[in-house]
Design an enzyme around this catalytic site. Structure first.
Site, PDB file in Angstrom:
ATOM      1  N   ASP A 100      11.577  -3.145  -2.224  1.00 14.09           N
ATOM      2  CA  ASP A 100      11.405  -2.697  -3.602  1.00 14.09           C
ATOM      3  C   ASP A 100      12.507  -1.722  -3.979  1.00 14.09           C
ATOM      4  O   ASP A 100      12.943  -0.921  -3.152  1.00 14.09           O
ATOM      5  CB  ASP A 100      10.029  -2.031  -3.758  1.00 14.09           C
ATOM      6  CG  ASP A 100       9.680  -1.765  -5.209  1.00 14.09           C
ATOM      7  OD1 ASP A 100      10.199  -2.476  -6.086  1.00 14.09           O
ATOM      8  OD2 ASP A 100       8.890  -0.838  -5.455  1.00 14.09           O
ATOM      9  N   ASN A 105       6.666 -13.151  -9.487  1.00 14.25           N
ATOM     10  CA  ASN A 105       8.070 -13.005  -9.880  1.00 14.25           C
ATOM     11  C   ASN A 105       8.577 -14.168 -10.725  1.00 14.25           C
ATOM     12  O   ASN A 105       9.611 -14.039 -11.404  1.00 14.25           O
ATOM     13  CB  ASN A 105       8.967 -12.864  -8.651  1.00 14.25           C
ATOM     14  CG  ASN A 105       8.849 -11.514  -7.975  1.00 14.25           C
ATOM     15  OD1 ASN A 105       9.118 -11.371  -6.784  1.00 14.25           O
ATOM     16  ND2 ASN A 105       8.432 -10.489  -8.728  1.00 14.25           N
ATOM     17  N   TRP A 106       7.879 -15.297 -10.707  1.00 11.67           N
ATOM     18  CA  TRP A 106       8.290 -16.422 -11.565  1.00 11.67           C
ATOM     19  C   TRP A 106       8.220 -16.041 -13.039  1.00 11.67           C
ATOM     20  O   TRP A 106       8.879 -16.679 -13.881  1.00 11.67           O
ATOM     21  CB  TRP A 106       7.408 -17.637 -11.312  1.00 11.67           C
ATOM     22  CG  TRP A 106       7.607 -18.281  -9.975  1.00 11.67           C
ATOM     23  CD1 TRP A 106       6.711 -18.322  -8.941  1.00 11.67           C
ATOM     24  CD2 TRP A 106       8.760 -18.996  -9.516  1.00 11.67           C
ATOM     25  NE1 TRP A 106       7.239 -19.005  -7.871  1.00 11.67           N
ATOM     26  CE2 TRP A 106       8.493 -19.432  -8.196  1.00 11.67           C
ATOM     27  CE3 TRP A 106       9.994 -19.307 -10.086  1.00 11.67           C
ATOM     28  CZ2 TRP A 106       9.415 -20.154  -7.443  1.00 11.67           C
ATOM     29  CZ3 TRP A 106      10.917 -20.029  -9.342  1.00 11.67           C
ATOM     30  CH2 TRP A 106      10.626 -20.440  -8.036  1.00 11.67           C
ATOM     31  N   SER A 142       7.711 -13.039  -5.017  1.00  7.19           N
ATOM     32  CA  SER A 142       6.264 -13.190  -5.130  1.00  7.19           C
ATOM     33  C   SER A 142       5.893 -14.300  -6.101  1.00  7.19           C
ATOM     34  O   SER A 142       6.724 -14.760  -6.910  1.00  7.19           O
ATOM     35  CB  SER A 142       5.627 -11.878  -5.593  1.00  7.19           C
ATOM     36  OG  SER A 142       5.867 -11.667  -6.977  1.00  7.19           O
ATOM     37  N   TRP A 163      17.683   0.853  -8.526  1.00  8.45           N
ATOM     38  CA  TRP A 163      18.998   1.219  -7.985  1.00  8.45           C
ATOM     39  C   TRP A 163      20.098   0.893  -8.991  1.00  8.45           C
ATOM     40  O   TRP A 163      21.022   1.695  -9.213  1.00  8.45           O
ATOM     41  CB  TRP A 163      19.230   0.459  -6.686  1.00  8.45           C
ATOM     42  CG  TRP A 163      20.493   0.800  -5.956  1.00  8.45           C
ATOM     43  CD1 TRP A 163      20.663   1.720  -4.959  1.00  8.45           C
ATOM     44  CD2 TRP A 163      21.786   0.209  -6.157  1.00  8.45           C
ATOM     45  NE1 TRP A 163      21.970   1.743  -4.532  1.00  8.45           N
ATOM     46  CE2 TRP A 163      22.687   0.822  -5.253  1.00  8.45           C
ATOM     47  CE3 TRP A 163      22.269  -0.787  -7.007  1.00  8.45           C
ATOM     48  CZ2 TRP A 163      24.036   0.473  -5.181  1.00  8.45           C
ATOM     49  CZ3 TRP A 163      23.619  -1.130  -6.952  1.00  8.45           C
ATOM     50  CH2 TRP A 163      24.479  -0.500  -6.048  1.00  8.45           C
ATOM     51  N   SER A 219       0.926  -4.544  -3.546  1.00  7.03           N
ATOM     52  CA  SER A 219       1.449  -5.550  -4.472  1.00  7.03           C
ATOM     53  C   SER A 219       1.207  -6.990  -4.020  1.00  7.03           C
ATOM     54  O   SER A 219       2.124  -7.812  -3.999  1.00  7.03           O
ATOM     55  CB  SER A 219       2.950  -5.315  -4.720  1.00  7.03           C
ATOM     56  OG  SER A 219       3.159  -4.071  -5.351  1.00  7.03           O
ATOM     57  N   ASN A 279      15.429  -2.622  -6.116  1.00  2.66           N
ATOM     58  CA  ASN A 279      16.729  -3.172  -6.521  1.00  2.66           C
ATOM     59  C   ASN A 279      17.047  -2.856  -7.981  1.00  2.66           C
ATOM     60  O   ASN A 279      18.155  -2.421  -8.317  1.00  2.66           O
ATOM     61  CB  ASN A 279      16.754  -4.696  -6.332  1.00  2.66           C
ATOM     62  CG  ASN A 279      16.746  -5.108  -4.880  1.00  2.66           C
ATOM     63  OD1 ASN A 279      17.053  -4.309  -3.990  1.00  2.66           O
ATOM     64  ND2 ASN A 279      16.392  -6.345  -4.619  1.00  2.66           N
ATOM     65  N   GLY A 280      16.061  -3.106  -8.860  1.00  4.89           N
ATOM     66  CA  GLY A 280      16.294  -2.865 -10.280  1.00  4.89           C
ATOM     67  C   GLY A 280      16.528  -1.398 -10.585  1.00  4.89           C
ATOM     68  O   GLY A 280      17.418  -1.049 -11.375  1.00  4.89           O
ATOM     69  N   ARG A 298       1.910   1.084  -2.915  1.00  4.21           N
ATOM     70  CA  ARG A 298       0.952   0.020  -3.159  1.00  4.21           C
ATOM     71  C   ARG A 298       1.404  -1.220  -2.396  1.00  4.21           C
ATOM     72  O   ARG A 298       2.554  -1.323  -1.983  1.00  4.21           O
ATOM     73  CB  ARG A 298       0.822  -0.274  -4.649  1.00  4.21           C
ATOM     74  CG  ARG A 298       2.132  -0.615  -5.364  1.00  4.21           C
ATOM     75  CD  ARG A 298       1.894  -0.885  -6.845  1.00  4.21           C
ATOM     76  NE  ARG A 298       3.138  -1.200  -7.529  1.00  4.21           N
ATOM     77  CZ  ARG A 298       3.936  -0.309  -8.111  1.00  4.21           C
ATOM     78  NH1 ARG A 298       3.601   0.978  -8.083  1.00  4.21           N
ATOM     79  NH2 ARG A 298       5.060  -0.666  -8.701  1.00  4.21           N
ATOM     80  N   HIS A 344      20.046  -6.597  -7.176  1.00  2.00           N
ATOM     81  CA  HIS A 344      19.601  -7.671  -6.291  1.00  2.00           C
ATOM     82  C   HIS A 344      20.717  -8.084  -5.329  1.00  2.00           C
ATOM     83  O   HIS A 344      20.448  -8.397  -4.161  1.00  2.00           O
ATOM     84  CB  HIS A 344      19.146  -8.877  -7.113  1.00  2.00           C
ATOM     85  CG  HIS A 344      17.903  -8.619  -7.922  1.00  2.00           C
ATOM     86  ND1 HIS A 344      16.789  -8.019  -7.388  1.00  2.00           N
ATOM     87  CD2 HIS A 344      17.616  -8.879  -9.223  1.00  2.00           C
ATOM     88  CE1 HIS A 344      15.864  -7.918  -8.329  1.00  2.00           C
ATOM     89  NE2 HIS A 344      16.340  -8.436  -9.450  1.00  2.00           N
TER      90      HIS A 344
END
Length: 270
Positions: A17, A65-66, A62, A22, A194, A19-20, A192, A34
């Site tokens: 968790d 994530n789609w 996940s 960062w 997730s 990437n975004g 969490r 990513h």
């Protein structure tokens, strides 16, 4: 305990968790985060193999994530394809067996083909299992297992009164692919699970790292392993019972216990 390998978890799972976040902290698009996260995957897989873990599961994509923006999903699929192609030789040369959990049939063909080819090519490797959780959801997996159990009961293959936790667990894909989960790591400071390994996490130790995933590497992995080594895993027993088991273990001719750790690990060379 004489051998540091006794204090290592056999199976480590990581929720990758941050990437975004960062990327946003640096004024960059999420795709850049990513891409840097893919570099962290390479570092952690290599470190895990070098340290001697039996299995490493990475929560890569996940079921939910789609629903992300199509551009971001496409970029993630492209990164996954590139990883499978570029790391193929290293995975095979280092005796790593690649496997997956999740609904991989939803993956685009450009990813599914190199993925299945590498799984087949590495099927006989025994040094470490690398499991990618792709299009994976814990609730979805449990629901699928429940359907399989219901079908078995309807066929008369299983007495419904015999369905307990042990039997149900055999219907989960991880039961044959992986050893029990010992340690779950989540990066980026979030606390969490997730929807990841909801069944498997029942007795796992949890470690939450403040590092964003693109910054996670071998030092952060060692921090998690040392944290794990300092835990007393009781599995419902008392501390006194665990102590008695450890004392019994030290008697001549007694087999080693698994799952109970006491002494901390230290990174080689430190």
């Amino acid at each position: 305990m004489s051998d540091s390998s006794d204090r290592l978890p056999r199976h480590v799972g990581i929720i990758m968790d941050g990437n975004g976040r960062w990327a946003m902290e640096r004024g960059l698009r999420r795709e850049h985060g990513h891409s840097k996260g893919a570099d962290a995957v390479r570092r952690v897989v290599r470190a895990s193999r070098r340290i001697g873990l039996d299995a490493l599961t990475l929560f890569a994509f996940s079921s939910q994530n789609w629903d992300r923006p199509p551009r971001e999903v496409f970029h993630l699929m492209h990164l996954l394809r590139r990883y499978l192609i570029e790391e193929r030789a290293e995975i095979l040369d280092n005796g790593i067996r690649l496997t997956t959990v999740g609904d991989i049939q939803r993956l685009p063909r450009m990813v599914l083909r190199p993925l299945t080819e590498l799984m087949e090519a590495s099927a006989h490797n025994r040094e470490m299992v690398l499991c990618l959780a792709l299009s994976y959801g814990g609730r979805e997996t449990i629901a699928s297992a429940a359907r399989d159990v219901a079908r078995a009961v309807a066929r008369g293959d299983i007495d419904p009164e015999s369905v307990d936790a042990e039997l149900f667990g055999r219907f989960l894909p991880t039961s044959e692919l992986l050893p029990p989960l010992d340690l779950l790591i989540r990066t980026s400071g979030e606390r969490r699970i997730s929807n990841f390994f909801l069944w498997e996490v029942a007795y796992a130790e949890l470690h939450f790292s403040e590092a964003l995933w693109p910054d996670f590497g071998e030092p952060e992995l060692w921090n998690a392993l040392n944290d794990y080594a300092n835990r007393e895993r009781r599995f419902g027993l008392t501390s006194a019972q665990i102590k008695a088991q450890l004392e019994e273990r030290e008697l001549p001719g007694r087999p080693a216990l698994s799952g109970v750790v006491a002494d901390p690990l230290v990174e080689p060379g430190h």
